[in-house]
Design a protein around this motif. Sequence first.
Motif, PDB file in Angstrom:
ATOM      1  N   UNK A  60       7.120  -5.310   4.959  1.00 27.94           N
ATOM      2  CA  UNK A  60       7.580  -6.569   4.375  1.00 27.94           C
ATOM      3  C   UNK A  60       9.089  -6.473   4.171  1.00 27.94           C
ATOM      4  N   UNK A  61       9.813  -7.399   4.770  1.00 23.61           N
ATOM      5  CA  UNK A  61      11.280  -7.397   4.621  1.00 23.61           C
ATOM      6  C   UNK A  61      11.617  -7.932   3.238  1.00 23.61           C
ATOM      7  N   UNK A 120       0.826  -1.215   0.000  1.00 22.51           N
ATOM      8  CA  UNK A 120       0.000   0.000   0.000  1.00 22.51           C
ATOM      9  C   UNK A 120       0.853   1.255   0.000  1.00 22.51           C
ATOM     10  N   UNK A 168       1.831   1.881  14.612  1.00 24.54           N
ATOM     11  CA  UNK A 168       2.506   0.665  14.157  1.00 24.54           C
ATOM     12  C   UNK A 168       2.604   0.690  12.639  1.00 24.54           C
ATOM     13  N   UNK A 209       7.250   0.286  15.761  1.00 29.06           N
ATOM     14  CA  UNK A 209       6.514   1.347  16.440  1.00 29.06           C
ATOM     15  C   UNK A 209       7.243   2.647  16.154  1.00 29.06           C
ATOM     16  N   UNK A 220       3.437  -1.812   9.666  1.00 28.81           N
ATOM     17  CA  UNK A 220       3.635  -3.220   9.324  1.00 28.81           C
ATOM     18  C   UNK A 220       4.215  -3.271   7.925  1.00 28.81           C
ATOM     19  N   UNK A 234       8.429  -2.155   1.418  1.00 34.43           N
ATOM     20  CA  UNK A 234       6.978  -2.102   1.212  1.00 34.43           C
ATOM     21  C   UNK A 234       6.221  -1.987   2.533  1.00 34.43           C
ATOM     22  N   UNK A 235       5.200  -1.145   2.520  1.00 32.36           N
ATOM     23  CA  UNK A 235       4.338  -0.965   3.687  1.00 32.36           C
ATOM     24  C   UNK A 235       3.049  -1.746   3.446  1.00 32.36           C
ATOM     25  N   UNK A 236       2.618  -2.496   4.448  1.00 32.87           N
ATOM     26  CA  UNK A 236       1.429  -3.338   4.326  1.00 32.87           C
ATOM     27  C   UNK A 236       0.236  -2.788   5.099  1.00 32.87           C
ATOM     28  N   UNK A 237       0.516  -2.138   6.208  1.00 31.16           N
ATOM     29  CA  UNK A 237      -0.589  -1.703   7.062  1.00 31.16           C
ATOM     30  C   UNK A 237      -0.080  -0.671   8.058  1.00 31.16           C
ATOM     31  N   UNK A 238      -1.000   0.148   8.534  1.00 29.25           N
ATOM     32  CA  UNK A 238      -0.758   1.106   9.615  1.00 29.25           C
ATOM     33  C   UNK A 238      -1.825   0.854  10.659  1.00 29.25           C
ATOM     34  N   UNK A 239      -1.434   0.925  11.924  1.00 29.73           N
ATOM     35  CA  UNK A 239      -2.417   0.768  12.993  1.00 29.73           C
ATOM     36  C   UNK A 239      -2.109   1.779  14.091  1.00 29.73           C
ATOM     37  N   UNK A 297       7.484 -10.433   7.935  1.00 33.93           N
ATOM     38  CA  UNK A 297       6.670  -9.267   8.261  1.00 33.93           C
ATOM     39  C   UNK A 297       7.371  -8.462   9.335  1.00 33.93           C
ATOM     40  N   UNK A 298       7.492  -7.163   9.098  1.00 37.72           N
ATOM     41  CA  UNK A 298       8.121  -6.272  10.074  1.00 37.72           C
ATOM     42  C   UNK A 298       7.075  -5.506  10.856  1.00 37.72           C
ATOM     43  N   UNK A 299       7.370  -5.258  12.123  1.00 36.99           N
ATOM     44  CA  UNK A 299       6.463  -4.518  12.993  1.00 36.99           C
ATOM     45  C   UNK A 299       7.279  -3.440  13.678  1.00 36.99           C
TER      46      UNK A 299
END
Lengths: 262, 262
Positions: free
Chosen positions: B60-61, B6, B56, B99, B58, B122-127, B95-97
């Motif tokens: 992808x390595x 995304x 957060x 903060x 999230x 690559x960015x997969x998600x924001x929380x 998957x990278x996490x």
Amino acid sequence: MNLREIGVVRSVHDHLARTPRQPGAAASEREALVVLHPIAGITDALRDLAAMERIWLITWFDRVRGWKPMVLPPRGPRVKRGVFATRSPHRPNPIGLSLVRLLEVRGRTLRVADVDLLDGTPVLDLKPYHPTVEAWPDARAGWIDELVRAERDGSAFPNTVTWSERAAAQRDWLWTEHAVDLFPLEDVLRRDATPHPYRRIEALPGGELQIAWRAWRLRLRVEGTAVEIVAVGSGYAPGVIAATPEGALVDDAAQRAFAERW
Amino acid sequence: MNLREIGVVRSVHDHLARTPRQPGAAASEREALVVLHPIAGITDALRDLAAMERIWLITWFDRVRGWKPMVLPPRGPRVKRGVFATRSPHRPNPIGLSLVRLLEVRGRTLRVADVDLLDGTPVLDLKPYHPTVEAWPDARAGWIDELVRAERDGSAFPNTVTWSERAAAQRDWLWTEHAVDLFPLEDVLRRDATPHPYRRIEALPGGELQIAWRAWRLRLRVEGTAVEIVAVGSGYAPGVIAATPEGALVDDAAQRAFAERW
């Protein structure tokens, strides 16, 4: 970018119809197992994890279809929020992030607490919780802060909820005879009893409202902040129960007994 | 389970050769942009996020191939740990996490701090970061706790590091003339100067050691806890620099000038 399921969650939450948040939920309802698949090396990969008090569970919301830019959070006022500012599953990538307490590691099975994931949810990754860099109790969190404040000072729960004599009798009968627990719906209605899609509250013709939970329906009379639960009913239309093969209904035994009794 | 990118991270970290952890790193090195793609609805999805102090990320390595059940953490003693008890990228699902502190949201670009992700990740998600349920400063974290304690009491840094006159002159010249910063390697060597694959320290024939960082090599003499950096050299074999087209070396200008000057 392809994911592989490395394990599954085994929990008592086996249905999408969301269990309402339940302050008095039994501890057992918040316990679950994470069963990893027998991938080569998996037990080595789990070494050193048992010493962690809390771990991150990264999961895949496999029963959610499609993302929504804005969502209505299940708690809080009826205001849509940008999905990235929520934990809603309706994300571009339906990735879940849950902080759980790790109770035990046995082989490739983890016993965890503080979980509200559905049974069968695919697990993608586990990570340690790193208190030194991840604990920020004073971090500002916008609408989440407002929500927490309102819950603490009680303003999030403006309504008083009462049960009619009949509804109370039905509720107690369902609980004692069939372990169907309608009490948590009180908490939902104390927050807000106006029509709301996520809370499954809708207006009925004639001015009453109805809240749906699994295959049960509660008829409501609302005046200002006073909510009366008038009666409990089944979500199955008359005739459907008799026409459905035994065991195929949600809460099957309870539904059949309820139809006879009430 | 298919992921879609995304957005991407835009940072100054453009190489896999890990920048050593740098207590005195300039703030700008820890700032980055998260640039989301122009997906329909994306700016709605970002609503309410600006009010969050931490979020957060999230990711992808994408530059990591293959998972390893046990890994050697870059910090800490030379002990392999189960990959799930670490933040290593060598996971079954990479998957990278992270903060990060959210500094600004402008359109679909986020300015963030406290990031050590590679440029282009690559960015997969924001929380949102949820302080009420995610901040547990006292959570036990096994080997991570031990590491943090050892860093605080200094026992994680048993070595004293000195530079020879020549090495100091080379280091200062590289920094002032070409902004190539070798100082952080001191911190790596204060921890441990024995051969270590992740720290890229190896034994040379003749008893000296060498630490590699990007396309630079430092020759070391180690006696007990005393580490002397004897000389700085290039990672390119003699002749390679002249034979390589201009601009194609790592730190190209610095490499060519260094070869002439030293």
